[in-house]
Design a protein around this motif. Structure first.
Motif, PDB file in Angstrom:
ATOM      1  N   TYR A 120      -7.909   0.716  -5.926  1.00  0.00           N
ATOM      2  CA  TYR A 120      -8.227   0.933  -4.521  1.00  0.00           C
ATOM      3  C   TYR A 120      -7.689   2.286  -4.089  1.00  0.00           C
ATOM      4  O   TYR A 120      -6.838   2.874  -4.741  1.00  0.00           O
ATOM      5  CB  TYR A 120      -7.682  -0.188  -3.629  1.00  0.00           C
ATOM      6  N   CYS A 121      -8.231   2.754  -2.986  1.00  0.00           N
ATOM      7  CA  CYS A 121      -7.815   4.029  -2.420  1.00  0.00           C
ATOM      8  C   CYS A 121      -7.661   3.839  -0.920  1.00  0.00           C
ATOM      9  O   CYS A 121      -8.509   3.210  -0.291  1.00  0.00           O
ATOM     10  CB  CYS A 121      -8.868   5.093  -2.719  1.00  0.00           C
ATOM     11  N   GLU A 122      -6.559   4.347  -0.378  1.00  0.00           N
ATOM     12  CA  GLU A 122      -6.373   4.261   1.064  1.00  0.00           C
ATOM     13  C   GLU A 122      -5.732   5.540   1.583  1.00  0.00           C
ATOM     14  O   GLU A 122      -4.971   6.185   0.874  1.00  0.00           O
ATOM     15  CB  GLU A 122      -5.574   3.022   1.469  1.00  0.00           C
TER      16      GLU A 122
ATOM     17  N   THR B 162      -4.279   6.347  -4.456  1.00  0.00           N
ATOM     18  CA  THR B 162      -5.134   5.576  -5.346  1.00  0.00           C
ATOM     19  C   THR B 162      -4.246   4.796  -6.297  1.00  0.00           C
ATOM     20  O   THR B 162      -3.348   5.357  -6.926  1.00  0.00           O
ATOM     21  CB  THR B 162      -6.071   6.482  -6.157  1.00  0.00           C
TER      22      THR B 162
ATOM     23  N   LYS C 174     -11.656   2.431  -0.144  1.00  0.00           N
ATOM     24  CA  LYS C 174     -12.134   1.209  -0.768  1.00  0.00           C
ATOM     25  C   LYS C 174     -10.967   0.322  -1.182  1.00  0.00           C
ATOM     26  O   LYS C 174      -9.925   0.799  -1.585  1.00  0.00           O
ATOM     27  CB  LYS C 174     -12.951   1.548  -2.019  1.00  0.00           C
ATOM     28  N   GLN C 175     -11.172  -0.963  -1.086  1.00  0.00           N
ATOM     29  CA  GLN C 175     -10.182  -1.948  -1.502  1.00  0.00           C
ATOM     30  C   GLN C 175     -10.775  -2.800  -2.622  1.00  0.00           C
ATOM     31  O   GLN C 175     -11.960  -2.724  -2.910  1.00  0.00           O
ATOM     32  CB  GLN C 175      -9.807  -2.853  -0.320  1.00  0.00           C
TER      33      GLN C 175
ATOM     34  N   ASN D 243     -10.484  -6.945  -4.411  1.00  0.00           N
ATOM     35  CA  ASN D 243     -10.086  -8.323  -4.160  1.00  0.00           C
ATOM     36  C   ASN D 243      -9.020  -8.705  -5.183  1.00  0.00           C
ATOM     37  O   ASN D 243      -9.308  -8.806  -6.378  1.00  0.00           O
ATOM     38  CB  ASN D 243     -11.327  -9.218  -4.275  1.00  0.00           C
TER      39      ASN D 243
ATOM     40  N   LYS E 243       3.737   1.584  -3.528  1.00  0.00           N
ATOM     41  CA  LYS E 243       2.438   0.926  -3.641  1.00  0.00           C
ATOM     42  C   LYS E 243       2.242   0.272  -5.002  1.00  0.00           C
ATOM     43  O   LYS E 243       1.740  -0.844  -5.099  1.00  0.00           O
ATOM     44  CB  LYS E 243       1.307   1.910  -3.343  1.00  0.00           C
TER      45      LYS E 243
END
Length: 156
Positions: A61-63, A43, A3-4, A6, A85
């Protein structure tokens, strides 16, 4: 799965809070193996402590990225990626954070009992150089240790 958020929404929210609002940035990661390949879920959390005394709003956010650390007991690359990050996030928000109380929290343990202690000086120096802030590490790094750590379960 990942999830990102804005960044414009985050900036707008911060700009609509008082100057007494405190901002904490933190990152955490978790290593996992999928189909015989190692990955890391990163995260990143932004804790907006409203007026420095009321509740908090948390963005994050998590990637997932490939993890190239060869040994689990030497997670240097993964830990420094957390640092990169959170630094990138600070730089994206920098114009919004001016004249506000801001802390960068790193999920790094200075104890020699933990593998993360191998990157303490490098991580602190990187944040000092890129963000012009003194990073906090465990046990004072709640935005990384608690907020980002818990947020990853919500975002997955």
């Amino acid at each position: 799965m990942m999830k990102q958020f804005n960044i414009s929404e985050v900036k707008h929210y911060i700009l609509n809070t008082s100057q007494e609002t405190k901002i904490y940035l933190g990152a955490d990661s978790e290593r996992l193996r999928l189909d015989k390949v190692w990955y890391a879920d990163y995260t990143v959390a932004i804790v907006v402590h409203i007026d420095g005394k009321h509740g908090c709003k948390i963005f994050g956010y998590c990637e997932r990225e490939r993890d190239y650390d060869q040994r689990k007991d030497r997670p240097n690359l993964r830990l420094m990626t957390e640092v990169y990050k959170v630094s990138e996030l600070y730089l994206e928000l920098k114009d919004t954070l001016e004249d506000r109380f801001v802390e960068v929290h790193l999920d790094i343990n200075p104890s020699s009992k933990h593998a993360s202690n191998q990157v303490v000086q490098q991580a602190i120096g990187y944040i000092r150089g890129t963000c012009n802030l003194e990073a906090l590490i465990k046990p004072k790094a709640f935005a990384a240790t608690y907020a980002a750590d818990r947020l990853k379960f919500i975002l997955k």
